[in-house]
Motif scaffolding. Structure first.
Motif, PDB file in Angstrom:
ATOM      1  N   VAL A 242       3.513   0.235   2.133  1.00  0.00           N
ATOM      2  CA  VAL A 242       2.766  -0.497   1.107  1.00  0.00           C
ATOM      3  C   VAL A 242       1.263  -0.260   1.286  1.00  0.00           C
ATOM      4  CG1 VAL A 242       2.184  -2.790   0.231  1.00  0.00           C
ATOM      5  CG2 VAL A 242       4.547  -2.232   0.793  1.00  0.00           C
ATOM      6  N   SER A 243       0.799  -0.287   2.520  1.00  0.00           N
ATOM      7  CA  SER A 243      -0.622  -0.063   2.789  1.00  0.00           C
ATOM      8  C   SER A 243      -1.047   1.333   2.356  1.00  0.00           C
ATOM      9  CB  SER A 243      -0.935  -0.254   4.268  1.00  0.00           C
ATOM     10  OG  SER A 243      -0.739  -1.597   4.629  1.00  0.00           O
ATOM     11  N   LEU A 244      -0.222   2.331   2.647  1.00  0.00           N
ATOM     12  CA  LEU A 244      -0.550   3.702   2.239  1.00  0.00           C
ATOM     13  C   LEU A 244      -0.589   3.831   0.723  1.00  0.00           C
ATOM     14  CD1 LEU A 244       1.495   5.753   4.849  1.00  0.00           C
ATOM     15  CD2 LEU A 244      -0.988   5.416   4.769  1.00  0.00           C
ATOM     16  N   PHE A 245       0.337   3.150   0.041  1.00  0.00           N
ATOM     17  CA  PHE A 245       0.317   3.161  -1.416  1.00  0.00           C
ATOM     18  C   PHE A 245      -0.951   2.508  -1.959  1.00  0.00           C
ATOM     19  CE2 PHE A 245       0.936   0.975  -5.437  1.00  0.00           C
ATOM     20  CZ  PHE A 245       1.246   2.060  -6.251  1.00  0.00           C
ATOM     21  N   VAL A 246      -1.311   1.361  -1.418  1.00  0.00           N
ATOM     22  CA  VAL A 246      -2.506   0.641  -1.886  1.00  0.00           C
ATOM     23  C   VAL A 246      -3.758   1.491  -1.659  1.00  0.00           C
ATOM     24  CG1 VAL A 246      -3.965  -1.377  -1.450  1.00  0.00           C
ATOM     25  CG2 VAL A 246      -1.498  -1.647  -1.682  1.00  0.00           C
ATOM     26  N   ILE A 247      -3.835   2.150  -0.515  1.00  0.00           N
ATOM     27  CA  ILE A 247      -4.977   3.017  -0.222  1.00  0.00           C
ATOM     28  C   ILE A 247      -5.050   4.143  -1.248  1.00  0.00           C
ATOM     29  CG2 ILE A 247      -5.913   4.687   1.433  1.00  0.00           C
ATOM     30  CD1 ILE A 247      -4.637   2.855   3.643  1.00  0.00           C
ATOM     31  N   ALA A 248      -3.923   4.813  -1.479  1.00  0.00           N
ATOM     32  CA  ALA A 248      -3.898   5.920  -2.439  1.00  0.00           C
ATOM     33  C   ALA A 248      -4.207   5.432  -3.855  1.00  0.00           C
ATOM     34  CB  ALA A 248      -2.538   6.611  -2.399  1.00  0.00           C
ATOM     35  N   PHE A 249      -3.680   4.267  -4.216  1.00  0.00           N
ATOM     36  CA  PHE A 249      -3.894   3.718  -5.553  1.00  0.00           C
ATOM     37  C   PHE A 249      -5.363   3.382  -5.783  1.00  0.00           C
ATOM     38  CE2 PHE A 249      -3.751   0.077  -8.567  1.00  0.00           C
ATOM     39  CZ  PHE A 249      -3.192   0.740  -9.653  1.00  0.00           C
ATOM     40  N   PHE A 250      -5.961   2.642  -4.859  1.00  0.00           N
ATOM     41  CA  PHE A 250      -7.375   2.268  -5.013  1.00  0.00           C
ATOM     42  C   PHE A 250      -8.287   3.488  -4.963  1.00  0.00           C
ATOM     43  CE2 PHE A 250      -7.039  -2.417  -3.440  1.00  0.00           C
ATOM     44  CZ  PHE A 250      -6.410  -2.753  -4.609  1.00  0.00           C
ATOM     45  N   ALA A 251      -8.011   4.409  -4.046  1.00  0.00           N
ATOM     46  CA  ALA A 251      -8.836   5.616  -3.961  1.00  0.00           C
ATOM     47  C   ALA A 251      -8.692   6.461  -5.225  1.00  0.00           C
ATOM     48  CB  ALA A 251      -8.458   6.426  -2.726  1.00  0.00           C
TER      49      ALA A 251
END
Length: 145
Positions: free
Chosen positions: A61-70
């Motif tokens: 989930v954290s990796l997804f959120v990072i990729a999404f926001f970036a």
């Protein structure tokens, strides 16, 4: 017989105005868009810090959120560059993000906590201001390809 030669603006030059700096209203709108991009990048960085410190329960989930926001931050920067250059293609992604951000702002307004209400008010005001700014005459005139 061919007609007179008409000079076209350089690909990197804004097509609106005199080919120089965009109108002040456009610059103000782009400043708001870039502020949103910076905020998204900061949020992505905060999730990276939590991930590195082990303060997150779900790595995926954290990796997804990072990729999404970036990715959203990158998209807003790319759209702002297009608008700066007078390209109308930058309007749709910025407008789409404003609608999404406005919905997030409304949800935060009903959150109850003081910080959530304040964040929701800021997000909603910024989204409405930029969305309205996208429809103003200076921006539309500047982004006619």
């Amino acid at each position: 017989m061919p007609g007179p030669h008409v000079a076209e603006p350089a690909p990197d030059a804004p097509s609106g105005g005199d080919g120089g700096r965009p109108p002040a209203a456009v610059v103000a709108l782009l400043a708001g868009v870039l502020l949103e991009a910076v905020a998204l990048a900061v949020f992505a960085g905060a999730v990276v810090v939590d991930l590195v410190r082990g303060a997150t329960a779900g790595v995926g989930v954290s990796l997804f959120v990072i990729a999404f926001f970036a990715g959203l931050a990158w998209m807003l920067v790319a759209a702002a560059r297009a608008l700066w250059r007078g390209r109308r293609g930058g309007r749709a992604p910025v407008a789409g993000w404003q609608v999404f951000q406005g919905l997030i702002g409304v949800a935060l307004l009903t959150g109850g906590a003081a910080w959530a209400v304040a964040a929701g008010a800021v997000a909603l005001a910024l989204a409405v201001g930029i969305l309205v700014g996208l429809m103003t005459r200076p921006l539309v005139r500047h982004t006619i390809d």
